[in-house]
Scaffold this active site. Structure first.
Site, PDB file in Angstrom:
ATOM      1  N   LYS A 163       0.837  -1.193   0.000  1.00 49.97           N
ATOM      2  CA  LYS A 163       0.000   0.000   0.000  1.00 49.97           C
ATOM      3  C   LYS A 163       0.878   1.252   0.000  1.00 49.97           C
ATOM      4  O   LYS A 163       1.887   1.331   0.712  1.00 49.97           O
ATOM      5  CB  LYS A 163      -0.930   0.012   1.217  1.00 49.97           C
ATOM      6  CG  LYS A 163      -2.010  -1.058   1.164  1.00 49.97           C
ATOM      7  CD  LYS A 163      -2.950  -0.860  -0.013  1.00 49.97           C
ATOM      8  CE  LYS A 163      -4.100  -1.858   0.008  1.00 49.97           C
ATOM      9  NZ  LYS A 163      -4.992  -1.712  -1.160  1.00 49.97           N
ATOM     10  N   ASP A 193       0.154  -0.219  -4.531  1.00 48.32           N
ATOM     11  CA  ASP A 193      -1.252   0.135  -4.734  1.00 48.32           C
ATOM     12  C   ASP A 193      -1.584   1.452  -4.043  1.00 48.32           C
ATOM     13  O   ASP A 193      -1.482   1.569  -2.822  1.00 48.32           O
ATOM     14  CB  ASP A 193      -2.130  -0.993  -4.171  1.00 48.32           C
ATOM     15  CG  ASP A 193      -3.612  -0.706  -4.327  1.00 48.32           C
ATOM     16  OD1 ASP A 193      -3.973   0.154  -5.154  1.00 48.32           O
ATOM     17  OD2 ASP A 193      -4.412  -1.344  -3.621  1.00 48.32           O
ATOM     18  N   GLU A 218      -0.454  -0.450  -9.154  1.00 45.49           N
ATOM     19  CA  GLU A 218      -1.886  -0.703  -9.100  1.00 45.49           C
ATOM     20  C   GLU A 218      -2.655   0.590  -8.874  1.00 45.49           C
ATOM     21  O   GLU A 218      -2.401   1.314  -7.897  1.00 45.49           O
ATOM     22  CB  GLU A 218      -2.225  -1.698  -7.983  1.00 45.49           C
ATOM     23  CG  GLU A 218      -3.729  -1.951  -7.864  1.00 45.49           C
ATOM     24  CD  GLU A 218      -4.092  -3.024  -6.852  1.00 45.49           C
ATOM     25  OE1 GLU A 218      -5.305  -3.222  -6.618  1.00 45.49           O
ATOM     26  OE2 GLU A 218      -3.183  -3.661  -6.290  1.00 45.49           O
ATOM     27  N   ASP A 241      -8.107  -1.629 -10.457  1.00 47.11           N
ATOM     28  CA  ASP A 241      -9.005  -2.105  -9.404  1.00 47.11           C
ATOM     29  C   ASP A 241     -10.282  -1.282  -9.401  1.00 47.11           C
ATOM     30  O   ASP A 241     -11.259  -1.621 -10.054  1.00 47.11           O
ATOM     31  CB  ASP A 241      -8.312  -2.062  -8.043  1.00 47.11           C
ATOM     32  CG  ASP A 241      -9.211  -2.554  -6.907  1.00 47.11           C
ATOM     33  OD1 ASP A 241     -10.361  -2.965  -7.168  1.00 47.11           O
ATOM     34  OD2 ASP A 241      -8.765  -2.535  -5.750  1.00 47.11           O
ATOM     35  N   LYS A 265     -13.609  -7.938  -7.997  1.00 47.69           N
ATOM     36  CA  LYS A 265     -14.160  -7.955  -6.640  1.00 47.69           C
ATOM     37  C   LYS A 265     -15.670  -8.149  -6.715  1.00 47.69           C
ATOM     38  O   LYS A 265     -16.359  -7.425  -7.442  1.00 47.69           O
ATOM     39  CB  LYS A 265     -13.825  -6.665  -5.900  1.00 47.69           C
ATOM     40  CG  LYS A 265     -12.336  -6.514  -5.622  1.00 47.69           C
ATOM     41  CD  LYS A 265     -12.025  -5.261  -4.841  1.00 47.69           C
ATOM     42  CE  LYS A 265     -10.541  -5.221  -4.478  1.00 47.69           C
ATOM     43  NZ  LYS A 265     -10.173  -3.969  -3.793  1.00 47.69           N
TER      44      LYS A 265
END
Length: 367
Positions: A163, A193, A218, A241, A265
């Site tokens: 992250k 990400d 990401e 994402d 997701k």
């Protein structure tokens, strides 16, 4: 078989450690929504959705009103064959895909129970005994993130999501990626990400600073176009994402050349039914997939594992054991990670069900 009752619970899930992301997003204690669809035969289908605050157009307390609106279509309906009933719900209530996700999962659970088969058998057939997990590393000091990566690697993890962006310092983000890459050595997959939390300029600066490393980026920016600019400017592969959430966005990401990988997701697409369609489109487009959900516990984890197990392993990048990040577990007998991998449940339907006594009285009952 007919649906006779809908019950909803709101359950707080607490992360084992506070989880920090870009743009002020955090996961500490987050509310998950558990849904039960009961039938006149005694079978119950279970669903779950757990929106992260400030992450997508979804919030936990919006589920019950949306399900209340859908109840006239659901109650009395035949639940077997989820996509037919979900099509009726889409005509009745446009949007609100996150709320429909829990309903769709519960319908698939019922369908699998009636068939006497685990869901992976109905979603395309089992293609993998177990699947690789990634470990998501909270955005803290670079040295601490490297330590977490080494600890996860010692437990068998070979894929690491780093992250970025919690402190809005692109140089620290570059250090995070570099130190994690060094900590796990050559070979394992490492990707940074931002969860849409940075600009194309800062993401490009990070990417160019680590361009000598084997890393992936990401979703640095909120739009596919900006992500594509970062992909072109850095030469690093890109995973989408948040901006990939339906057929049109998948096609756009592919057309822009920035969808080397994509997060499928469940609640982002609206449940297993649309996520399966997204999976099949990604197989055609050639993108690698992370099959997962936004957050949650054992019910949504079981659902995503069934979809992952029925996906071509050559295109499945990884899955996520969401229930392993939080407490309490809704179904203590649910799957757990072993040596960096995880397998779906073997029972009919989802193969997991929460203990009603532990859930307590539902917050909403519709019948």
């Amino acid at each position: 078989m007919k649906l006779t009752r809908i019950s909803i619970w709101h359950v707080p899930l607490t992360s084992h450690q506070a989880y920090y992301m870009a743009d002020g997003k955090t996961c500490d204690t987050v509310e998950t929504v558990v849904l039960a669809l009961e039938t006149n035969t005694g079978l119950t289908g279970w669903g779950e959705v757990c929106p992260i605050p400030h992450y997508l157009p979804a919030y936990a307390r919006g589920v019950a009103p949306a399900v209340t609106e859908m109840a006239p279509v659901l109650l009395g309906a035949e639940p077997v064959g989820p996509e037919a009933l979900m099509a009726r719900l889409d005509r009745h209530l446009h949007g609100h895909v996150y709320a429909k996700s829990a309903v769709d999962i519960a319908l698939w659970d019922l369908t699998g129970q009636v068939a006497g088969l685990p869901l992976y058998a109905l979603l395309g057939g089992r293609q993998a005994r177990d699947m690789p997990l990634y470990h998501s590393i909270t955005c803290i000091a670079p040295d601490d993130m490297a330590r977490i990566a080494r600890e996860a690697q010692a437990q068998g993890i070979t894929q690491f999501q780093v992250k970025l962006g919690a402190d809005s310092d692109w140089q620290v983000d570059a250090a995070r990626l570099r130190l994690v890459r060094e900590a796990v050595g050559d070979g394992p997959l490492v990707y940074g990400d931002w969860n849409c939390g940075t600009t194309s300029l800062d993401a490009t600066r990070v990417g160019r600073a680590v361009a000598d490393l084997d890393v992936m980026l990401e979703q640095p920016c909120a739009t596919i176009e900006d992500c594509a600019r970062v992909r072109a400017a850095t030469g690093l592969p890109m995973k989408l994402d948040e901006s990939a959430h339906d057929t049109a966005s998948l096609l756009a990401g592919h057309a822009q050349g920035c969808m080397d990988a994509v997060a499928v997701k469940l609640s982002k697409f609206g449940g297993l039914s649309p996520a399966r369609r997204a999976r099949d489109l990604c197989l055609h487009l050639g993108a690698k997939m992370c099959v997962e959900d936004t957050w949650g516990s054992d019910i949504t984890t079981a659902a995503l594992l069934h979809l992952g197990a029925s996906t071509d392993p050559a295109r499945l990048m990884n899955v996520c054991d969401l229930s392993g990040y939080v407490a309490p577990r809704l179904a203590p007998e649910g799957p757990v990670r072993k040596a960096g991998r995880i397998a779906p449940p073997e029972g009919a339907g989802l193969g997991v069900a929460p203990d009603r006594a532990s859930l307590g009285e539902p917050d909403l009952v519709l019948e």
